[in-house]
Design an enzyme around this catalytic site. Sequence first.
Site, short mmCIF file in Angstrom:
data_model
loop_
_atom_site.label_atom_id
_atom_site.label_comp_id
_atom_site.label_asym_id
_atom_site.label_seq_id
_atom_site.Cartn_x
_atom_site.Cartn_y
_atom_site.Cartn_z
N LYS A 299 8.65 -48.03 -2.04
CA LYS A 299 8.65 -47.09 -3.17
C LYS A 299 7.23 -46.74 -3.58
CE LYS A 299 9.19 -48.77 -7.54
NZ LYS A 299 8.13 -48.33 -8.45
N ASP B 210 3.89 -57.73 -9.04
CA ASP B 210 5.27 -57.26 -8.89
C ASP B 210 6.21 -58.33 -8.30
OD1 ASP B 210 4.62 -54.86 -10.00
OD2 ASP B 210 4.69 -53.71 -8.15
N ARG C 193 6.06 -43.62 -15.03
CA ARG C 193 4.62 -43.57 -15.21
C ARG C 193 3.88 -43.01 -13.99
NH1 ARG C 193 0.24 -46.06 -17.51
NH2 ARG C 193 -1.10 -46.53 -15.76
N PRO D 272 -2.83 -47.76 -19.99
CA PRO D 272 -3.52 -46.48 -20.17
C PRO D 272 -3.81 -45.79 -18.84
CG PRO D 272 -5.01 -48.31 -20.59
CD PRO D 272 -3.68 -48.90 -20.26
N VAL D 273 -4.25 -44.53 -18.93
CA VAL D 273 -4.61 -43.79 -17.72
C VAL D 273 -6.08 -43.36 -17.76
CG1 VAL D 273 -2.29 -42.97 -17.12
CG2 VAL D 273 -3.69 -41.65 -18.73
N ASP D 274 -6.87 -44.09 -18.58
CA ASP D 274 -8.27 -43.70 -18.76
C ASP D 274 -9.06 -43.68 -17.45
OD1 ASP D 274 -7.72 -46.48 -18.93
OD2 ASP D 274 -9.77 -46.86 -19.59
N LEU D 275 -8.75 -44.59 -16.53
CA LEU D 275 -9.52 -44.62 -15.27
C LEU D 275 -9.23 -43.38 -14.43
CD1 LEU D 275 -9.21 -48.35 -14.13
CD2 LEU D 275 -10.90 -47.29 -15.63
N ILE E 166 -2.86 -59.22 -14.32
CA ILE E 166 -2.92 -57.76 -14.17
C ILE E 166 -2.39 -57.04 -15.41
CG2 ILE E 166 -2.26 -55.79 -12.71
CD1 ILE E 166 -3.89 -57.80 -11.15
C1 UD1 Z 1 0.87 -49.88 -9.42
C2 UD1 Z 1 2.29 -50.10 -9.00
C3 UD1 Z 1 2.92 -51.21 -9.86
C4 UD1 Z 1 2.07 -52.47 -9.79
C5 UD1 Z 1 0.63 -52.17 -10.13
C6 UD1 Z 1 -0.29 -53.36 -9.93
C7 UD1 Z 1 2.95 -47.92 -8.23
C8 UD1 Z 1 3.79 -46.72 -8.44
N1 UD1 Z 1 3.02 -48.87 -9.17
O1 UD1 Z 1 0.90 -49.43 -10.78
O2 UD1 Z 1 4.24 -51.46 -9.36
O3 UD1 Z 1 2.58 -53.41 -10.72
O4 UD1 Z 1 0.13 -51.10 -9.30
O5 UD1 Z 1 -0.21 -53.83 -8.64
O6 UD1 Z 1 2.29 -48.06 -7.22
N2 UD1 Z 1 -5.22 -49.61 -16.11
C9 UD1 Z 1 -6.04 -49.12 -17.10
N3 UD1 Z 1 -6.42 -47.81 -17.06
C10 UD1 Z 1 -6.01 -46.98 -16.06
C11 UD1 Z 1 -5.18 -47.48 -15.04
C12 UD1 Z 1 -4.81 -48.81 -15.08
O7 UD1 Z 1 -6.43 -49.84 -18.02
O8 UD1 Z 1 -6.37 -45.79 -16.09
C13 UD1 Z 1 -4.84 -51.05 -16.12
C14 UD1 Z 1 -3.35 -51.26 -16.23
O9 UD1 Z 1 -2.91 -51.25 -17.57
C15 UD1 Z 1 -3.21 -52.62 -15.58
C16 UD1 Z 1 -4.27 -52.61 -14.48
O10 UD1 Z 1 -5.17 -51.58 -14.85
O11 UD1 Z 1 -3.52 -53.63 -16.51
C17 UD1 Z 1 -3.77 -52.34 -13.09
O12 UD1 Z 1 -2.95 -51.20 -13.10
P1 UD1 Z 1 -2.78 -50.23 -11.86
O13 UD1 Z 1 -3.25 -50.91 -10.61
O14 UD1 Z 1 -3.37 -48.91 -12.18
O15 UD1 Z 1 -1.21 -50.08 -11.80
P2 UD1 Z 1 -0.39 -48.78 -11.45
O16 UD1 Z 1 -1.10 -47.98 -10.42
O17 UD1 Z 1 0.08 -48.12 -12.68
#
Ligand code: UD1
Length: 428
Positions: free
Chosen positions: A22, A315, A101, A131-134, A337
């Site tokens: 997925k 996960d 998301r 968040p999606v700040d990154l 995480i």
């Molecule tokens: C992806 C997976 C999810 C998995 C996660 C970590 C998909 C569709 N989903 O989610 O199943 O649990 O990786 O392996 O592939 N964060 C920020 N700012 C950002 C982006 C992330 O603070 O802009 C934080 C998140 O809150 C989290 C950490 O970074 O604490 C890691 O998140 P991230 O690796 O981005 O997870 P996803 O890509 O959303």
Amino acid sequence: MDRIRIRGGNRLAGEIPISGAKNAGLPLMAASLLSEEPLSLGNLPHLADISTLASLLGVLGVELAMDGDAPNGGHAGRVLTLHARKIASTTAPYDLVRRMRASILVLGGLVARVGEAKVSLPGGCAIGNRPVDLHLKGLEQLGAEIDVRGGYIEARAPKGLTGGHVVFPFVSVGATENLMIAASLARGETVLANAAREPEVIDLGHCLNAMGAKISGLGTDTITIEGVPGLHGARHQVVPDRIETGTYALAAAITGGDVMLLGANPAHNEALFEKLKESGVEVSVDGRGVRIAPGSGRPEGVDVMTEPYPGFPTDLQAQFMALMAAASGAAMITETIFENRFMHVSELARMGANVTVHGASAMVRGAKTLAGAEVMATDLRASVSLVLAGLAAQGETIVNRVYHLDRGYEKLEEKLAACGADIQRLRD
Ligand code: UD1
């Protein structure tokens, strides 16, 4: 709402075919936005999350066609063709984004292809503030102008994106993927430092390269993307799902079962398999996949800490906790995480699990037996951990809110029942 009923106690025995991933399928589908030629994805799983993104891409103007179901009625042979001949809309509406998301993955492709995008902010999530700040900071470094207004992210790059140097302060799978997609069509070179190394990120990179992108460093923490003016169509096979693999490996282990995970890629689950072996479970590999078999006694408690790949995946944390709840001895499980990813603890406790949470760590003291109960969970992996506990528990377990499971597990009941589990979906 559908529920799942399990009568626990059966040892699993048999074979489970592993579906396509997925979390690889979603970014691959988003990559179709980059080209006016068709992208065909094989081995895509049949899941609610995949349908949600398909609906969103349809709204944006992508033509979708599905064919090729496998002869046994499965979906292994299905191919989804995505054809973004023309981008009809650059707005990803709240109604679709709020369901998943990962919809944020369309942002990079839209800005790169047509110079603008309006994507609803994904909003709250059951496993913590995500968040999606990154994603946004990275796109700004490629020259996009970003505003957040009325719950929507508005991104503009009327003259196109330009290559940049992006250093992620911590590893993000989604931000790495969004930036790889965007930078593929940027002018000049982009370097992503502290990039994610997950197999799904590598799979996306391979597919983008097959479409004509120039991406190197895949599988390392520094990914370099040499932008190209346009991408063409391609055909690509989605990698096997390592989280589904790990979930069924843990289902076998918790029942003392002997199961062959067909088509699983052992290299993608090394962290889990090491922990399983440490716990006394037998893990062996042959050309067909990975076999999980019981050791000499009950699995023993082992400590686990979640980390970005190649570390132990967040996960699989809930599912591993289910195993530890039924193991002999104690285990410390630490989640690094996501904050607030222990929501399965209170439900597992209703089944007799002995777990104490201190901040980001959970001390699990293995119980001799778990007992069936009526339970519900708030996210996908938490829900499946309750299914695993139910397989090992004495008596009947009812898992509510099955729609969480349908987001990420293809034919869950069928795959488990084929190995002897007493599991049924109760339709309302
Ligand atoms: C992806 C997976 C999810 C998995 C996660 C970590 C998909 C569709 N989903 O989610 O199943 O649990 O990786 O392996 O592939 N964060 C920020 N700012 C950002 C982006 C992330 O603070 O802009 C934080 C998140 O809150 C989290 C950490 O970074 O604490 C890691 O998140 P991230 O690796 O981005 O997870 P996803 O890509 O959303």
